[in-house]
Design a protein around this motif. Structure first.
Motif, PDB file in Angstrom:
ATOM      1  N   ARG A 157       0.858  -1.192   0.000  1.00  0.00           N
ATOM      2  CA  ARG A 157       0.000   0.000   0.000  1.00  0.00           C
ATOM      3  C   ARG A 157       0.885   1.231   0.000  1.00  0.00           C
ATOM      4  NH1 ARG A 157      -4.396   0.079   3.086  1.00  0.00           N
ATOM      5  NH2 ARG A 157      -4.465  -2.101   3.698  1.00  0.00           N
ATOM      6  N   SER A 192       9.180  -2.218   1.400  1.00  0.00           N
ATOM      7  CA  SER A 192       8.409  -3.374   0.915  1.00  0.00           C
ATOM      8  C   SER A 192       8.461  -4.513   1.933  1.00  0.00           C
ATOM      9  CB  SER A 192       8.957  -3.867  -0.427  1.00  0.00           C
ATOM     10  OG  SER A 192       9.056  -2.816  -1.348  1.00  0.00           O
ATOM     11  N   THR A 223      20.343  -4.015   7.316  1.00  0.00           N
ATOM     12  CA  THR A 223      20.317  -2.728   8.018  1.00  0.00           C
ATOM     13  C   THR A 223      18.952  -2.578   8.681  1.00  0.00           C
ATOM     14  OG1 THR A 223      21.667  -1.813   6.226  1.00  0.00           O
ATOM     15  CG2 THR A 223      20.678  -0.246   7.737  1.00  0.00           C
ATOM     16  N   LYS A 241      17.617   7.258   4.837  1.00  0.00           N
ATOM     17  CA  LYS A 241      16.927   6.302   3.974  1.00  0.00           C
ATOM     18  C   LYS A 241      15.447   6.629   4.102  1.00  0.00           C
ATOM     19  CE  LYS A 241      20.080   2.497   4.085  1.00  0.00           C
ATOM     20  NZ  LYS A 241      20.249   1.114   3.809  1.00  0.00           N
ATOM     21  N   ARG A 298      13.734 -10.663  -2.042  1.00  0.00           N
ATOM     22  CA  ARG A 298      13.360  -9.325  -2.447  1.00  0.00           C
ATOM     23  C   ARG A 298      14.560  -8.415  -2.311  1.00  0.00           C
ATOM     24  NH1 ARG A 298      13.478  -5.900   0.558  1.00  0.00           N
ATOM     25  NH2 ARG A 298      12.326  -4.589  -0.860  1.00  0.00           N
ATOM     26  N   ASP A 299      14.529  -7.333  -3.005  1.00  0.00           N
ATOM     27  CA  ASP A 299      15.669  -6.424  -2.959  1.00  0.00           C
ATOM     28  C   ASP A 299      15.203  -5.052  -3.372  1.00  0.00           C
ATOM     29  OD1 ASP A 299      18.191  -5.498  -2.705  1.00  0.00           O
ATOM     30  OD2 ASP A 299      18.820  -6.137  -4.700  1.00  0.00           O
ATOM     31  N   ARG A 300      16.113  -4.170  -3.267  1.00  0.00           N
ATOM     32  CA  ARG A 300      15.791  -2.796  -3.633  1.00  0.00           C
ATOM     33  C   ARG A 300      15.454  -2.677  -5.105  1.00  0.00           C
ATOM     34  NH1 ARG A 300      20.866  -0.197  -0.654  1.00  0.00           N
ATOM     35  NH2 ARG A 300      21.921  -1.901  -1.638  1.00  0.00           N
ATOM     36  N   TRP A 312      18.648   4.247  -1.846  1.00  0.00           N
ATOM     37  CA  TRP A 312      18.357   4.304  -3.284  1.00  0.00           C
ATOM     38  C   TRP A 312      18.122   5.749  -3.723  1.00  0.00           C
ATOM     39  CZ3 TRP A 312      13.968   6.246  -5.517  1.00  0.00           C
ATOM     40  CH2 TRP A 312      12.834   6.381  -4.716  1.00  0.00           C
TER      41      TRP A 312
HETATM   42  P1  NAP Z   1      14.772  -0.655  -0.296  1.00  0.00           P
HETATM   43  O1  NAP Z   1      14.206   0.404   0.537  1.00  0.00           O
HETATM   44  O2  NAP Z   1      15.938  -0.330  -1.127  1.00  0.00           O
HETATM   45  O3  NAP Z   1      15.119  -1.905   0.658  1.00  0.00           O
HETATM   46  C1  NAP Z   1      15.840  -3.032   0.206  1.00  0.00           C
HETATM   47  C2  NAP Z   1      16.159  -3.910   1.374  1.00  0.00           C
HETATM   48  O4  NAP Z   1      16.861  -5.059   0.918  1.00  0.00           O
HETATM   49  C3  NAP Z   1      17.071  -3.193   2.372  1.00  0.00           C
HETATM   50  O5  NAP Z   1      16.709  -3.583   3.656  1.00  0.00           O
HETATM   51  C4  NAP Z   1      18.443  -3.736   1.955  1.00  0.00           C
HETATM   52  O6  NAP Z   1      19.383  -3.655   2.981  1.00  0.00           O
HETATM   53  C5  NAP Z   1      18.084  -5.168   1.642  1.00  0.00           C
HETATM   54  N1  NAP Z   1      19.100  -5.812   0.825  1.00  0.00           N
HETATM   55  C6  NAP Z   1      19.487  -5.488  -0.433  1.00  0.00           C
HETATM   56  N2  NAP Z   1      20.472  -6.301  -0.852  1.00  0.00           N
HETATM   57  C7  NAP Z   1      20.712  -7.144   0.159  1.00  0.00           C
HETATM   58  C8  NAP Z   1      21.632  -8.211   0.345  1.00  0.00           C
HETATM   59  N3  NAP Z   1      22.510  -8.564  -0.603  1.00  0.00           N
HETATM   60  N4  NAP Z   1      21.616  -8.877   1.525  1.00  0.00           N
HETATM   61  C9  NAP Z   1      20.736  -8.522   2.489  1.00  0.00           C
HETATM   62  N5  NAP Z   1      19.849  -7.527   2.386  1.00  0.00           N
HETATM   63  C10 NAP Z   1      19.844  -6.849   1.234  1.00  0.00           C
HETATM   64  O7  NAP Z   1      13.681  -1.281  -1.287  1.00  0.00           O
HETATM   65  P2  NAP Z   1      12.098  -1.363  -1.092  1.00  0.00           P
HETATM   66  O8  NAP Z   1      11.745  -1.811   0.266  1.00  0.00           O
HETATM   67  O9  NAP Z   1      11.597  -2.173  -2.206  1.00  0.00           O
HETATM   68  O10 NAP Z   1      11.654   0.123  -1.241  1.00  0.00           O
HETATM   69  C11 NAP Z   1      12.172   0.984  -2.255  1.00  0.00           C
HETATM   70  C12 NAP Z   1      11.378   2.252  -2.272  1.00  0.00           C
HETATM   71  O11 NAP Z   1      10.113   1.974  -2.846  1.00  0.00           O
HETATM   72  C13 NAP Z   1      11.071   2.807  -0.891  1.00  0.00           C
HETATM   73  O12 NAP Z   1      12.061   3.637  -0.404  1.00  0.00           O
HETATM   74  C14 NAP Z   1       9.795   3.545  -1.109  1.00  0.00           C
HETATM   75  O13 NAP Z   1      10.011   4.858  -1.509  1.00  0.00           O
HETATM   76  C15 NAP Z   1       9.166   2.768  -2.237  1.00  0.00           C
HETATM   77  N6  NAP Z   1       8.135   1.951  -1.648  1.00  0.00           N
HETATM   78  C16 NAP Z   1       7.057   2.599  -1.290  1.00  0.00           C
HETATM   79  C17 NAP Z   1       6.067   1.910  -0.709  1.00  0.00           C
HETATM   80  C18 NAP Z   1       4.885   2.641  -0.335  1.00  0.00           C
HETATM   81  O14 NAP Z   1       4.612   3.718  -0.704  1.00  0.00           O
HETATM   82  N7  NAP Z   1       4.134   2.050   0.468  1.00  0.00           N
HETATM   83  C19 NAP Z   1       6.160   0.559  -0.469  1.00  0.00           C
HETATM   84  C20 NAP Z   1       7.297  -0.076  -0.843  1.00  0.00           C
HETATM   85  C21 NAP Z   1       8.294   0.629  -1.437  1.00  0.00           C
HETATM   86  P3  NAP Z   1      20.307  -2.328   3.129  1.00  0.00           P
HETATM   87  O15 NAP Z   1      19.412  -1.275   3.718  1.00  0.00           O
HETATM   88  O16 NAP Z   1      21.411  -2.747   3.997  1.00  0.00           O
HETATM   89  O17 NAP Z   1      20.765  -1.960   1.746  1.00  0.00           O
END
Ligand code: NAP
Length: 541
Positions: free
Chosen positions: A54, A187, A208, A327, A377-379, A492
């Protein structure tokens, strides 16, 4: 749809940017076609169907404002809209403005080449279509590409793996499964509480620890809805004054966090915590500027985590030590509480990273974790491959990285010959990450549409940013970014999620100021751009 050689505009992507772009250019009399990989509209909200998805921006705010009738008639049910409701909204917009006939679904662009003498793009798709268009607009978004981490052995895992950004449309039943979740960003934080309720066992791999504030989601109060709709323009104007998408439920604080007593701060933070959502970061004016001010808010959240999580050692591992808001701040429903469940385990991979995925689980240092159903899952990676290749992602006023039509963007950009540069919506160095995406989209689309109409009306073939103007824009963004705490962590927002990508922060200023700057330059006759004479555009609508 067959080959077309008479199009004015091809738009890639039918998310919120692509839909509005199509509406705008059609309104200007241009012929246009949208190419979309999915079988429906919605973009990011089409792909991200993971449990608990959401929006973390309030729904009355996270919506188009170009049509007063649309914003008056559409009824959001919850304070934070769920992914299905946002997708329903995108579909409603597509139907209401009769956009579908000009959208080609389940099609990917394979190549785009620019014929400079003819001033036309040729766009070839994976269905074998060849489209010829005067303008090419990339409305591909900045959170639309799923980046699967390249863990050694990933392909050897024998159970199913999922990515939040590519979730199966039919959903996933985790009942009775042992599930591993990698990642605790927005996510992960949304999906973990829901998967935990379903799965037999859940192992969360955290690199993290994340800060998160409660959403306090629920039905939208009718009185509040009526009040907003009575003067939607004023509501939108208030939101523009915020620097970090914090919303307008409570006003942005105007004093320093360090200028008040600890008791006063505690009261203010408690009030924001009770209201819920990203506005927590709007409590004081310097929370994203001064590390000491920031630490007062960070410490407040750390205490809240300790209050919620029963086991002090577990609470310590879930507690972030870094700057809050650097972040993206997460907004959750029951995230920290989830770790009090007996079927949930937290594995810290900050010091010993995940080394390998095996057939039945994964290996961290010498330890092996077995998971039967492992969800990866990942960024997200910003879908701006060009920017990723360059040491200094540059753009002119965020939407026009180069010539709108043809030509190289900047002498310093590596290129072979003359590289054509389509215009990007939500491209490099824009005010996107820390802001409300749809507000940014509307501004960028309006700018691009006005620019295309300008070229047509003045019989120009193309337009390009001058190197000086690009440098000035980048310097302005950097100057503001350096004034904030955003560059102090790997997020990111900086592109730090992609190894090797240069760390450059998105424009973090208040949207109102960014818009004022853009309007001022436009009034000055597109100062900073050079319009290029060339082909006769009289044929364009
Ligand atoms: P994210 O914020 O980049 O989080 C990625 C997660 O994966 C982080 O905890 C990261 O750890 C971890 N990760 C990545 N590579 C890894 C590895 N090799 N080993 C272990 N952990 C690893 O990605 P996201 O959660 O998909 O969100 C991205 C953006 O999308 C958000 O900032 C937000 O703006 C948007 N989003 C919005 C909503 C919403 O509006 N509701 C929902 C979801 C996403 P590290 O922190 O250490 O890198």
């Amino acid at each position: 749809m067959s080959d077309r050689s008479d199009l004015d505009v091809v738009i890639v992507g039918a998310g919120f940017a692509g839909l509005f772009m199509l509406h705008r250019v059609r309104g200007l009399g241009f012929s246009a076609r949208v190419i979309e990989a999915g079988d429906g509209v919605g973009g990011t909200w089409y792909w991200n169907r993971y449990p608990g998805a959401r929006c973390d921006i309030e729904s009355m705010q996270y919506s188009y404002q170009f049509s007063e009738a649309l914003q008056q008639e559409w009824e959001w049910s919850e304070r934070y809209a769920s992914q299905p409701e946002i997708l329903a909204y995108a579909n409603h917009v597509a139907d209401r403005f009769e956009l579908r006939p000009d959208i080609q679904f389940e099609t990917r662009v394979q190549s785009a080449s620019y014929d400079e003498p003819a001033c036309r793009w040729t766009i070839v798709t994976d269905r074998g279509d060849a489209l010829s268009a005067r303008f090419l607009v990339m409305a591909t978004g900045c959170l639309s590409s799923a980046r699967i981490p390249d863990f050694p052995g990933l392909a050897s895992f024998t159970g199913p793996t999922y990515h939040t950004g590519r979730w199966p449309h039919e959903g996933v039943d985790f009942t009775g499964q042992r599930v591993g979740v990698i990642g605790t960003g927005s996510s992960g934080i949304q999906s973990i509480p829901i998967i935990a309720r379903e799965a037999r066992e859940l192992v969360v791999f955290q690199r993290t620890a994340s800060y998160s504030v409660p959403a306090h989601n629920g039905p939208i109060d009718d009185d509040e809805r009526r009040a907003i709709k009575a003067d939607y323009a004023a509501f939108r104007a208030r939101n523009l004054q915020t620097a970090t998408a914090v919303g307008s439920r409570l006003p942005m604080g105007e004093t320093s966090a360090l200028a008040v007593t600890p008791e006063e701060r505690q009261k203010v933070y408690e009030e924001r915590w009770e209201q819920g959502g990203l506005q927590f970061l709007g409590a004081y004016i310097d929370l994203l500027i001064d590390p000491n001010a920031n630490d007062t808010a960070a410490e407040f959240v750390r205490t809240k985590i300790a209050d919620v999580v029963g086991d002090p050692e577990l609470a310590a591992r879930l507690t972030p030590k870094t700057v809050i808001g650097c972040k993206r701040l997460c907004v959750d429903t029951g995230y920290f509480e989830t770790f009090n469940r007996d079927n949930v385990e937290l594995v810290d991979v900050s010091e010993t990273p995940i080394g390998e995925i095996t057939a039945g689980g994964l290996r961290i240092g010498a330890a092996r974790f077995r998971v039967r159903c492992h969800r990866v899952r990942d960024r997200f990676r910003r879908d701006d491959r060009r920017a990723a290749q360059h040491r200094h992602p540059r753009s002119r006023r965020a939407v026009a990285p180069g010539r709108l039509g043809c030509g190289p963007a900047h002498p310093s950009w590596p290129r072979r010959g003359r590289v054509p540069e389509p215009v990007h919506d939500l491209g490099a160095r824009q005010p996107v990450g820390a802001h409300d995406m749809i507000v940014s989209i509307e501004q960028h689309v309006n700018w691009i549409a006005d620019c295309i109409a300008y070229l047509r009306d003045h019989q120009y073939a193309a337009i390009e940013a001058t190197p000086d103007a690009q440098d000035a824009w980048v310097d302005w963004v950097n100057m503001i970014a350096d004034f904030t705490l955003f560059p102090s962590c790997n997020s990111w927002y900086l592109g730090a999620n992609v190894p090797g990508k240069p760390a450059r922060v998105h424009a973090p200023d208040r949207l109102s100021r960014v818009r004022r700057e853009v309007r001022r330059r436009r009034r000055e006759g597109l100062r900073g751009f050079r319009a290029v004479a060339g082909c006769d555009l009289a044929g364009a609508a």
